[in-house]
Design a protein around this motif. Sequence first.
Motif, short mmCIF file in Angstrom:
data_model
loop_
_atom_site.label_atom_id
_atom_site.label_comp_id
_atom_site.label_asym_id
_atom_site.label_seq_id
_atom_site.Cartn_x
_atom_site.Cartn_y
_atom_site.Cartn_z
N ALA A 65 0.85 -1.20 0.00
CA ALA A 65 0.00 0.00 0.00
C ALA A 65 0.88 1.24 0.00
CB ALA A 65 -0.91 -0.01 1.21
N GLY A 68 -3.23 5.85 1.94
CA GLY A 68 -4.52 5.40 2.41
C GLY A 68 -5.64 5.84 1.51
N GLU A 69 -6.79 5.47 1.88
CA GLU A 69 -8.00 5.82 1.16
C GLU A 69 -8.58 7.07 1.80
OE1 GLU A 69 -11.85 3.37 0.66
OE2 GLU A 69 -10.16 1.99 0.55
N TYR A 70 -9.11 7.97 0.99
CA TYR A 70 -9.74 9.17 1.54
C TYR A 70 -11.16 8.84 1.95
CZ TYR A 70 -11.49 13.85 2.15
OH TYR A 70 -12.05 14.97 2.68
N VAL A 71 -11.51 9.24 3.15
CA VAL A 71 -12.85 8.96 3.69
C VAL A 71 -13.51 10.29 4.00
CG1 VAL A 71 -14.17 7.84 5.52
CG2 VAL A 71 -12.07 6.79 4.67
N ASP A 72 -14.68 10.52 3.42
CA ASP A 72 -15.45 11.73 3.72
C ASP A 72 -15.98 11.64 5.15
OD1 ASP A 72 -15.14 12.93 1.25
OD2 ASP A 72 -16.86 11.85 0.42
#
Length: 77
Positions: A65, A68-72
Amino acid sequence: MLFKYLFIITMVILFVPPVRRFVFYLLVGRQLVKEQKRQGDVRGGRREGEIRVDNAQRKDGSYPAKGGEYVDYEEVK
């Protein structure tokens, strides 16, 4: 005659605490100690509460990885 001896031995085991502890140790205690030692060996000698993070590295030397993943999220007031 045999019944009398069995009865006396049973009463001693039931009502004399040191004898009861010794009999419990003979029947169960050694197995508990062995199981505790085995569990300690399986954990790798780490103490309780200690955290270890293993990062999985690929064969080419890179990590799987790259971020990270963007989280609203919504701000709660």
